[in-house]
Design an enzyme around this catalytic site. Structure first.
Site, PDB file in Angstrom:
ATOM      1  N   ASP A 142       0.821  -1.212   0.000  1.00 16.22           N
ATOM      2  CA  ASP A 142       0.000   0.000   0.000  1.00 16.22           C
ATOM      3  C   ASP A 142       0.853   1.259   0.000  1.00 16.22           C
ATOM      4  O   ASP A 142       0.406   2.316  -0.450  1.00 16.22           O
ATOM      5  CB  ASP A 142      -0.897   0.050   1.253  1.00 16.22           C
ATOM      6  CG  ASP A 142      -1.909  -1.078   1.292  1.00 16.22           C
ATOM      7  OD1 ASP A 142      -1.878  -1.924   0.388  1.00 16.22           O
ATOM      8  OD2 ASP A 142      -2.713  -1.107   2.237  1.00 16.22           O
ATOM      9  N   ARG A 184     -16.469  -6.829 -10.791  1.00 17.99           N
ATOM     10  CA  ARG A 184     -15.883  -5.491 -10.968  1.00 17.99           C
ATOM     11  C   ARG A 184     -15.165  -5.460 -12.312  1.00 17.99           C
ATOM     12  O   ARG A 184     -13.936  -5.409 -12.384  1.00 17.99           O
ATOM     13  CB  ARG A 184     -14.847  -5.217  -9.873  1.00 17.99           C
ATOM     14  CG  ARG A 184     -15.332  -5.471  -8.478  1.00 17.99           C
ATOM     15  CD  ARG A 184     -14.177  -5.347  -7.487  1.00 17.99           C
ATOM     16  NE  ARG A 184     -14.585  -5.700  -6.139  1.00 17.99           N
ATOM     17  CZ  ARG A 184     -13.753  -5.853  -5.123  1.00 17.99           C
ATOM     18  NH1 ARG A 184     -12.447  -5.679  -5.296  1.00 17.99           N
ATOM     19  NH2 ARG A 184     -14.199  -6.181  -3.920  1.00 17.99           N
ATOM     20  N   SER A 221     -11.316  -5.834   4.058  1.00 18.54           N
ATOM     21  CA  SER A 221     -11.324  -6.259   2.655  1.00 18.54           C
ATOM     22  C   SER A 221     -12.503  -7.175   2.385  1.00 18.54           C
ATOM     23  O   SER A 221     -13.160  -7.652   3.310  1.00 18.54           O
ATOM     24  CB  SER A 221     -10.025  -6.988   2.329  1.00 18.54           C
ATOM     25  OG  SER A 221      -8.933  -6.176   2.684  1.00 18.54           O
ATOM     26  N   SER A 222     -12.717  -7.462   1.118  1.00 17.37           N
ATOM     27  CA  SER A 222     -13.828  -8.316   0.715  1.00 17.37           C
ATOM     28  C   SER A 222     -13.332  -9.754   0.567  1.00 17.37           C
ATOM     29  O   SER A 222     -12.136 -10.038   0.668  1.00 17.37           O
ATOM     30  CB  SER A 222     -14.379  -7.820  -0.616  1.00 17.37           C
ATOM     31  OG  SER A 222     -13.451  -8.135  -1.637  1.00 17.37           O
ATOM     32  N   CYS A 247      -0.844  -7.857  -1.173  1.00 16.95           N
ATOM     33  CA  CYS A 247      -0.803  -6.674  -0.290  1.00 16.95           C
ATOM     34  C   CYS A 247       0.338  -6.774   0.723  1.00 16.95           C
ATOM     35  O   CYS A 247       0.971  -5.765   1.048  1.00 16.95           O
ATOM     36  CB  CYS A 247      -2.084  -6.547   0.525  1.00 16.95           C
ATOM     37  SG  CYS A 247      -3.601  -6.635  -0.402  1.00 16.95           S
TER      38      CYS A 247
END
Ligand code: GLY
Length: 376
Positions: free
Chosen positions: A115, A271, A305-306, A358
């Site tokens: 990030d 998405r 998060s998903s 991540c």
């Protein structure tokens, strides 16, 4: 003078994409990680039905230990593949911090280096970040960056302009915790995100590196002004803003659009990249396939998060990929796509800031800057 990393193999910073053979990487740590107190950009991201709404403070120690055990194990797996692994130096994140413009009750953590640090070739760029609680996160990586700078005379160490993060950066419409999915999806389609274009704002994890082309997600954590800044900062590159209207909480591109090797990308089927933005991939013979369904119906407790962290994988060379060990459908898809799959148990670390991609930051991948999209 900063110390070089004792006993480490020679440091060379170099990484141009997400798939070339990985030889040196940073893996995060969960120590002292906090659920941050409410602030405008963060509130817009926490899912409206999340168990995290209204909570803040240090994460329970037992969960920190479990996450660290999985992070340590992940580091060992990468080392067993001949990859050098460095770790950040956590600071006490549970501390009130501020600038002349704002103050927050705590910081966040240093589990997801992806990030904060953007590696483009020989450069490691510290992102502006877009949450106030993450403004100081670069400090955890400074011991490593100082050592890399010392050890590799060709390394470029850069930091993007530190943002003010005043209320001018955030849309007040997002302050409500009852926006509802329908309105969110309408706003996403209109690119009406929580962050304004008042000043450049970006998280490094919104950038997907594909050689000469940088595809950058326009969403909650990265704005168009940042893309303008990036284009001027990397004049030899081509910056492409992309957006994914189906995501009601669009932050970070790596659970949405993940290149696996030259010519092949997996895209989150909820998405999808809009048709107009697919042209550059079609013209250059790239295939975009739907990612496999996640194996879980819900994320773990206290997770931002998903369930789509299922596709947040780390490619360690164009034939080998790390996938979370319980994500059976994603592993099966990778296998069918011709990859050797390394299963890595990681769900206990998800809540600390994401999945296997991540949790890492590239330092060295073999290879050089290639033009994968000659037809623009
Ligand atoms: N942006 C990461 C996720 O899907 O939750």
């Amino acid at each position: 003078m900063a110390k070089s990393l004792k006993g480490a193999s020679k440091t060379v910073v170099n990484s141009w994409n997400e798939w070339d053979p990985l030889k040196h990487v940073i893996v995060g740590r969960a120590d002292f990680c906090c659920i941050p107190a409410p602030e405008p950009a963060l509130d817009a991201k926490v899912p409206e039905d999340s168990d995290m709404r209204g909570m803040h403070g240090p994460r329970p120690q037992a969960t920190v230990e479990k996450a660290n055990a999985q992070l340590d194990n992940y580091a060992k797996i990468l080392e067993s593949r001949g990859i050098r692994v460095d770790r950040p130096t956590p600071i006490q994140w549970n501390r009130s911090v501020g600038t002349p413009d704002w103050q927050v009750d705590s910081m966040f953590g240093c589990m997801p280096p992806r990030d904060v640090l953007l590696t483009v070739g020989k450069e490691i760029l510290e992102a502006t970040m877009s949450y106030r609680c993450r403004w100081f996160e670069y400090l955890a990586y400074r011991p490593l960056l100082e050592a890399y700078f010392e050890d590799d005379p060709g390394m470029r160490w850069e930091a993007a302009p530190k943002p003010r993060l005043t209320d001018k950066d955030y849309r007040a419409d997002y302050l409500s915790d009852k926006i509802g999915i329908e309105k969110r999806l309408k706003w996403m389609a209109e690119k009406y995100f929580v962050t304004t274009d008042h000043e450049p704002l970006f998280d490094a994890a919104d950038t997907c590196r594909m050689g000469k082309d940088l595809f950058i997600q326009h969403g909650f954590t990265t704005n168009l002004k940042a893309m303008n800044w990036m284009q001027r900062h990397f004049p030899e590159h081509r910056v492409h803003p992309v957006n994914f209207p189906g995501d009601p909480y669009p932050i970070h591109i790596d659970a949405t659009f993940v290149p696996l090797r030259p010519g092949l990308i997996i895209n989150n089927p909820k998405r999808k990249l809009p048709e107009a933005q697919r042209k550059i991939f079609q013209k250059n013979g790239w295939e975009i396939v739907d990612a496999a369904q996640p194996a879980h119906k819900t994320p773990p407790p206290l997770c931002y998060s998903s369930v789509w962290l299922s596709m947040n994988c780390l490619v360690i060379d164009p034939k080998t990929v790390c996938v979370e060990a319980s994500e059976v459908y994603q592993m099966e898809q990778m296998d069918k796509l011709g990859f050797e799959v390394i299963p890595v148990p990681f769900r206990d670390a998800y809540a600390f800031g994401g999945g296997l991609h991540c949790a890492t930051g590239d330092v060295y991948r073999e290879g050089k800057c290639e033009d994968y999209f000659p037809k623009q």
